[in-house]
Design a protein around this motif. Structure first.
Motif, PDB file in Angstrom:
ATOM      1  N   LYS A  34     -10.524  -1.569  -6.553  1.00  0.00           N
ATOM      2  CA  LYS A  34      -9.612  -1.628  -5.401  1.00  0.00           C
ATOM      3  C   LYS A  34     -10.109  -2.547  -4.294  1.00  0.00           C
ATOM      4  O   LYS A  34      -9.564  -2.557  -3.198  1.00  0.00           O
TER       5      LYS A  34
ATOM      6  N   PHE B  14       0.845  -1.201   0.000  1.00  0.00           N
ATOM      7  CA  PHE B  14       0.000   0.000   0.000  1.00  0.00           C
ATOM      8  C   PHE B  14       0.877   1.247   0.000  1.00  0.00           C
ATOM      9  O   PHE B  14       1.920   1.286   0.638  1.00  0.00           O
TER      10      PHE B  14
ATOM     11  N   ASP C 174      -7.614  -4.665  -2.165  1.00  0.00           N
ATOM     12  CA  ASP C 174      -6.390  -4.013  -1.688  1.00  0.00           C
ATOM     13  C   ASP C 174      -6.313  -3.837  -0.180  1.00  0.00           C
ATOM     14  O   ASP C 174      -5.247  -3.531   0.362  1.00  0.00           O
TER      15      ASP C 174
ATOM     16  N   TYR D  10      -3.390  -5.016   2.136  1.00  0.00           N
ATOM     17  CA  TYR D  10      -2.114  -4.302   2.002  1.00  0.00           C
ATOM     18  C   TYR D  10      -2.085  -3.070   2.903  1.00  0.00           C
ATOM     19  O   TYR D  10      -1.050  -2.719   3.470  1.00  0.00           O
TER      20      TYR D  10
END
Lengths: 557, 557
Positions: B408, B20, B411, B414
């Motif tokens: 996204k 990230f 995600d 992360y």
């Protein structure tokens, strides 16, 4: 006997004084004569059996134990009376009726108890376990899988625990669409309680008029509108089950990942894991519109393929059902005078249209498809379905036949009893399989039945319909009939066993919604594999080490 | 190590080199500074840990046993290597990452084995049971409930059985919409295989990129489009499970009443009943249309009520999701530069409209609702939903934000790892409850988290969304964050335990789709009652009397 709990006839299905008659169905007698060689005009109808002719095994319940039970539920709600015990001996399968009419009662419950509430159920269970007795929960008594009978070899006291006094809709959570219902509530009773405030359970099995919500859970029942409302496994969210010493409580949850599903262990457990006392079910607002339309397909293959296409589509009907050519012929031949189909074979409009399309009238298949929801929704769904039906060569014939179907949907068991009165078997076997296997299962079952009829030396009948569609498959429901020759139960076994074997040999299950009991247990291993049976046995033996709860059902101990 | 099986970083989520970063999200650092008091400009990011710093417990697997395993799977597919064993020690929960980064490995598997097929799994299982070893099945390693770790006190040899080589879509039954998939197939791999012939599984959990179909079944996973496709419990129809001496085979059936559901016992069993080798799942044609629209509601109450109304209606969207005001604020503040929301707080059109409606911008709630099917179906469903949203005071804002959400959605883990790098906890707790309880659960969890933060003496953050709607309720998903003070795991426990306790105290379940493992086991009894735990324990102990299969998970032995 507890006078507030109504029971079915001890010797047959349904209410006293209600039975099947064919005087208003001119095609029925000729159809039966042609298909199974039974002449209803000359055959002698069996007279109603007399209870006094029965040899009822004496109750062996110790007096002190019966007194203890009376201390819990009150004198009026415990009984060792012969009639009461006979009523609680069997369910209502063909095997049950042949046996009870034939004075074949090897073992009856020793005592029947009607607790008023869960606290009394807990006390009864604890007293029974302490006394090393056996407990068989009893709902409406409509079971047809042999799940209710005590084992003939059972030497311990057998208690039939009748939930009939526990029948209230306790509470409706209107925000969540959840209703808490006592396990002994029968279909019409609980539906009336729900309807009074605008709700419905949407669960209408063939047994609806005489089965209970606890029984539906215990046997994994499915109702006619399952395409919309789901099977009882979807509908039953919360459960309360009395076990020795305490209540197993599963709160109503929309979904959970709390390990292996205990809820799905109680479902189908047929009393082996305890006594179900309360079920929290999904309920829905009574829909604005609810209708059932009839369609015809030129062939069984076309009908099946259309149902599969509907299940794969964006359409969401409440009922999908198509009869094969045999069942369609039966429906047409046995319609009442003045109903649309009674004149079908004459040169009326409908057959003329079909013949103009090149259809073979001996192969046509009748289908019912239901729609529920707002008026706009029902109309929109019908539009989507109509297009699929058309694409698969089918045609709609309006709402009339669907209305008839809806009105007489709970009458079939009375017809079964009538045939039995006349010396003939009429019974059912049902299964489920993936879409790709349905034609194969259907053909295999027909072949198996024909072979069995040949073995017995009779002209037998078999017919079928598809109902209850899922994404990956559907239920096939078979009805078979033949005239008994010498040994009814042995002949019945020959046919029924052949059909059940055809199920498991062709990737179909032993039962879609009737449960296992004693009747289907011999094929369980071929359905869920020997390791599956081992896991199930491990569960039962370990959760009920004393074998107090309806032993020998589902799997033999 | 088997070079064909890819593993995640041993010390964190996902692929090497992927992480990230917030440089393109200008609002992120200020948000974090304000809400949890962490200054990302001055805080020091932890360096990537070095494997050489780890104290890895030596393998105690007897050489003869390792040789025997090599004889089954080949030398290349069995390993006692430290890195391989560390990779198979934990899942990817925050607790797992804190421990592994902190060199807290009390017990590792002694040997890791990668069988090629079910026959090899059977041989491995039989060899392990014969050697009195423990077997822990391993899929993608994404578990966050502590389901994968060997017990520190375990003195027997522990085998991690990695299904990573078994990842093929074996067969698709196109008539039935059923695909046979080997248990070790990860999300992207199996979906690519299905997509290549026009099919999709429709199951997209947050862990999708690194989790397997076997793992989904073992933990009762749920994917984002569950409103349309169902939970994995609905999707998984057939199962093959290797048990000592034989394979438990559950053929794919659309529905069955064959007793308590063995299928629903394997679901959520986390390896305790055997090794899942194959799952037959429902698959669907890739829909013509698939879109996600964004909506805003003036308040959380309005959003929840609208989702409930949608679930009760005739509409059938594929996704229903609404964030509370906190999560909405987080989403708005942390959007990328140039995305629609990054300028939301300025006097742009949208907030002006909201203010004109009298909305309090601190209370607004962002919602995503998805539609799938034919173009006409998606459009029709949106029309039905739009009317309900409007009736509950909400407003649609188009498809743009939904596209971002869809891109996204995988995600989040992360971000969790990034916060951990910076010395902060960021984790999740999720549940499900009836509609009538959702507001109460939400408030109770907020209060519990606040109390826990006060105990620790930190400024903590919590936010939530509703997702996965059912007829009778929905899932609530909470994300919480705070800066570690002195003792990360103890502080984490304080917050997480408070949230879990709030769940069970308010008629919500311990987990909607993450499973039980070790993490949620302490609350199982409060979820399914002590009798429920007794039944579950009876099942495990009786089906695996030698405790060879992942002991102490779900319920402690």
């Amino acid at each position: 006997m507890t006078d507030t709990v109504k029971h079915m006839k001890w010797w047959g299905w349904g209410n006293d004084g209600v039975g099947f008659h064919h005087e208003d169905k001119p095609g029925f007698a000729p159809f039966v004569a042609e298909k199974v060689g039974l002449d209803l005009h000359t055959a002698e109808r069996a007279v109603e059996p007399s209870f006094d002719d029965l040899d009822v095994p004496a109750s062996t319940a110790p007096e002190a134990f019966v007194s203890a039970l009376a201390g819990i539920v009150g004198d009026d709600h415990v009984s060792v009376d012969d009639l009461v015990r006979v009523i609680h001996t069997y369910g209502k399968s063909l095997r049950d009726l042949v046996r009870i009419r034939g004075n074949q009662i090897l073992r009856s419950p020793d005592v029947v108890v009607y607790p008023a509430d869960e606290a009394e159920v807990q006390q009864v269970v604890d007293a029974a376990v302490a006394a090393d007795a056996v407990i068989i929960p009893f709902g409406g008594g409509s079971n047809i899988a042999g799940s209710l009978e005590p084992m003939p070899a059972e030497t311990r006291t057998v208690v039939s625990l009748d939930l009939g006094r526990m029948r209230a809709v306790v509470d409706i959570d209107t925000d969540s669409g959840l209703a808490r219902i006592q396990a002994g509530a029968q279909g019409p009773d609980l539906e009336a309680q729900l309807n009074s405030t605008g709700w419905t359970i949407g669960h209408f099995p063939d047994s609806f008029t005489h089965s209970t919500v606890g029984g539906w859970v215990a046997t994994r029942s499915t109702g006619m509108q399952s395409d919309k409302y789901g099977d009882i496994a979807d509908i039953a969210r919360g459960l309360r089950v009395v076990r020795p010493g305490d209540v197993l409580v599963l709160r109503p949850l929309p979904s959970t990942s709390s390990g292996p599903s205990v809820r799905e262990m109680i479902l189908g457990s047929e009393g082996r894991l305890g006594v179900i006392t309360e079920v929290t079910v999904q309920v829905h607002r009574v829909p604005e519109k609810r209708n059932i339309f009839a369609y015809f397909f030129p062939t069984w293959e076309a009908g099946i393929t259309a149902m599969q296409a509907i299940s794969e589509s964006d359409a969401s009907p409440s009922i999908t059902r198509v009869s094969d050519a045999h069942e369609t012929g039966f429906t047409m031949a046995t319609s009442k005078t003045r109903s649309g189909f009674s004149k079908f074979t004459a040169e009326t409009a409908l057959p003329r249209i079909m013949k103009a399309k090149g259809w073979d009238l001996d192969k046509i298949c009748l289908s019912f498809i239901g729609y529920e929801g707002s008026t706009a929704h029902a109309k929109h769904q019908k539009k989507l379905v109509d297009a699929i039906v058309k694409k698969h060569g089918g045609m709609g014939v309006g709402e009339g036949p669907g209305l008839l179907y809806d009105q007489k949907k709970f009458d079939t068991p009375y017809l079964r009893d009538f045939l039995l009165d006349m010396g003939a078997a009429g019974d059912v076997s049902e299964t489920a399989a993936p879409w790709s296997k349905l034609l194969q299962v259907h053909d295999a079952v027909y072949a198996a039945a024909d072979k069995a009829y040949a073995e017995i030396g009779v002209t037998g009948w078999i017919m079928s319909h598809l109902s209850h569609s899922y994404h990956s498959g559907a239920c096939l429901y078979f009805t078979f009939a033949f005239v008994f020759q010498d040994d009814p139960l042995s002949e019945y076994d020959t046919v029924k066993n052949a059909i059940q074997q055809a199920f498991v040999d062709n990737d179909a299950t032993i039962s879609h919604h009737h449960g296992v009991g004693r009747e289907h247990a011999p094929w369980l291993e071929e359905d869920i594999s020997s390791e599956g049976v081992k896991v199930l046995t491990a569960l039962f033996e370990s959760a009920d080490p004393g074998a107090h709860f309806n032993p020998d059902k589902v799997v033999a101990d």
